[in-house]
Every structure is written in C-alpha cells, then in structure tokens.
Scaffold this active site. Structure first.
Site, PDB file in Angstrom:
ATOM      1  CG  ASP A 221     -13.578   4.983  16.204  1.00  0.00           C
ATOM      2  OD1 ASP A 221     -12.843   3.965  16.290  1.00  0.00           O
ATOM      3  OD2 ASP A 221     -14.810   4.918  16.100  1.00  0.00           O
TER       4      ASP A 221
ATOM      5  CG  HIS B  97      -3.060  -6.674  -1.331  1.00  0.00           C
ATOM      6  ND1 HIS B  97      -2.183  -7.680  -1.022  1.00  0.00           N
ATOM      7  CD2 HIS B  97      -3.154  -5.921  -0.221  1.00  0.00           C
ATOM      8  CE1 HIS B  97      -1.766  -7.524   0.222  1.00  0.00           C
ATOM      9  NE2 HIS B  97      -2.345  -6.480   0.735  1.00  0.00           N
TER      10      HIS B  97
ATOM     11  CG  LEU C  89      -2.137   3.731  16.539  1.00  0.00           C
ATOM     12  CD1 LEU C  89      -2.423   4.658  15.371  1.00  0.00           C
ATOM     13  CD2 LEU C  89      -0.735   3.985  17.107  1.00  0.00           C
TER      14      LEU C  89
ATOM     15  CG  HIS D 246     -10.305  -4.064   8.025  1.00  0.00           C
ATOM     16  ND1 HIS D 246      -9.462  -4.633   8.959  1.00  0.00           N
ATOM     17  CD2 HIS D 246     -11.337  -4.930   7.868  1.00  0.00           C
ATOM     18  CE1 HIS D 246      -9.971  -5.786   9.349  1.00  0.00           C
ATOM     19  NE2 HIS D 246     -11.096  -5.994   8.712  1.00  0.00           N
TER      20      HIS D 246
ATOM     21  CG  ASN E 178      -2.200  -0.835   0.888  1.00  0.00           C
ATOM     22  OD1 ASN E 178      -3.079  -0.402   0.153  1.00  0.00           O
ATOM     23  ND2 ASN E 178      -2.248  -2.044   1.428  1.00  0.00           N
TER      24      ASN E 178
HETATM   25  C1  GRF Z   1      -3.396  -4.822   3.832  1.00  0.00           C
HETATM   26  O1  GRF Z   1      -4.082  -5.946   3.406  1.00  0.00           O
HETATM   27  C2  GRF Z   1      -4.270  -3.938   4.673  1.00  0.00           C
HETATM   28  O2  GRF Z   1      -5.623  -4.061   4.386  1.00  0.00           O
HETATM   29  C3  GRF Z   1      -4.004  -4.416   6.082  1.00  0.00           C
HETATM   30  O3  GRF Z   1      -2.655  -4.809   6.078  1.00  0.00           O
HETATM   31  C4  GRF Z   1      -2.250  -5.172   4.772  1.00  0.00           C
HETATM   32  C5  GRF Z   1      -0.995  -4.401   4.461  1.00  0.00           C
HETATM   33  O4  GRF Z   1      -0.355  -4.840   3.310  1.00  0.00           O
HETATM   34  N1  GRF Z   1      -4.336  -3.383   7.026  1.00  0.00           N
HETATM   35  P1  GRF Z   1       0.903  -4.059   2.744  1.00  0.00           P
HETATM   36  O5  GRF Z   1       1.968  -4.027   3.847  1.00  0.00           O
HETATM   37  O6  GRF Z   1       0.466  -2.667   2.370  1.00  0.00           O
HETATM   38  O7  GRF Z   1       1.352  -4.857   1.579  1.00  0.00           O
END
Ligand code: GRF
Length: 201
Positions: A141, A171, A93, A109, A17
């Site tokens: 939140d 993804h 957090l 998520h 990401n």
């Molecule tokens: C993603 O699937 C996201 O939804 C979750 O953690 C994963 C992170 O993947 N919160 P990356 O490290 O961005 O490849």
C-alpha cells in the site's frame, strides 16, 4: 485454458527469491519481465539464464522518484503485467506508482510484520531479543511494509544465531511462501477486505 498471470519481478540484488519463483514453476504463471534498478544485480544473470527479458532502469539517471517511476510504468506497458512482485527491490515506491497497480503489487519482508519494518529487519529482530521472527508476504500500500498481509511464516531465533545464520533460515521460508502467495493470486483466491486478506476459492 485459463489465461496466464503475467508477472513482473522487481529486483536490486542477488535474486534468490526470483530464483525460487522461477524454480517453483507455478502453473498458469509466466514471469514476463524482470526489472532491476541496479545494473550490477546478480538477479539479472538469473533472469537471462532463463531467457526472461530484463529491463534495467537505473534510478540514478532520473532527477526525481516520479520521473523514475513514470519510466518503469512506460517500460512495463508492452508486457501487460497482472502482478508486480518485489523481490529485494531496494527502492520505495511512491503512492503515484502504487495507485497505478492498486492491489497488484506484492512484497516480501524478512520479519513478522508489523514487527521490524524497514531496512535491517533481521538485525533489528536479533538485537531486540525476540525468540521468534520470520517473514511476511503482503500487498503493497502507500506506506512502508504496511499493506495487507497475505502469508507469514515463523522462524525460531537460537542463542548462537548470527545475522547470517538467522537470515539463511528466514530465506528458506521466504523461498517457500513467496511462490505460494503468487500461486494463490494467480488462482484468484486472494480477497482483500480492508486490512485483511482472505484465502478463498
Ligand atoms: C529478502 O530477504 C527479502 O525479504 C527482502 O530482500 C531480500 C531479497 O533477497 N525484501 P534476494 O535478492 O531475493 O536474495
């Protein structure tokens, strides 16, 4: 010229990401720092490759969550961050931290919240037998995966899906909607009213 939105991306793992957000080259957005709690996260390499400063703050070196979070807040100060983007950050957090950056923390998520919160969301969706799942970008939140929803994308579940195949499809959508949500934030288009987020000019 508009002031740039200064973004901190928090990671713990591979950082696909993070890569998508870097590659999106969002106008008026600058990733000013990447924060990792995991010194071995591959995301760190990605940040370095793009000359983005990295702060490694290993939670194992702190005796409490609050002490760990105080350190993050201290390290972030000089970067004057407008928005924190959690991208596979595997630490919860506490309300203490969330209040310090109220309505300025986003998370992604891998499910259609409020379905399948918490860890192993893709496995949960598969074993429940849903026909559609997806991903959700939301403000953070004080709960876990409970904040106001910004964007969602639906992904079909196929009969021959494995966790890996489904995750890959999710993804792809994550990498599309996360940069989009950050762009909307930077353009000042996200308005929170209670639990609802409205996208307005
Ligand atoms: C993603 O699937 C996201 O939804 C979750 O953690 C994963 C992170 O993947 N919160 P990356 O490290 O961005 O490849």
């Amino acid at each position: 010229m508009n002031k740039k939105t200064r973004v901190a991306v928090f990671v713990s793992g591979s950082g696909t990401n993070l890569q998508a957000i870097i590659d999106a080259n969002i106008p008026n957005v600058e990733i000013v720092v990447v924060v990792s709690n995991n010194p071995n996260a591959y995301a760190i390499e990605r940040a370095k490759r793009h000359n983005i400063p990295v702060e490694v703050i290993d939670h194992r070196n702190y005796s409490s969550r609050e002490e760990f979070e105080r350190e993050i807040i201290k390290k972030l100060e000089p970067y004057r961050v407008d928005l924190i983007v959690l991208a596979g950050f595997m630490r919860i957090l506490s309300p203490f931290f969330v209040r310090a950056y109220k309505n300025r923390i986003m998370n992604i998520h891998p499910a259609l919240l409020p379905a399948f919160p918490g860890v192993n969301a893709v496995r949960q969706a598969l074993s429940y037998g849903v026909k559609y799942t997806g991903c959700t970008v939301h403000f953070v939140d004080e709960g876990v995966d409970t904040g106001p929803i910004i964007l969602q994308s639906v992904v079909p579940v196929y009969d021959d899906d494995t966790e890996e195949k489904l995750l890959e499809r999710i993804h792809k959508e994550e990498h599309r909607i996360y940069p989009e949500a950050i762009r909307l934030f930077a353009e000042g288009k996200l308005h929170i009213e209670g639990r609802r987020v409205f996208i307005r000019d």
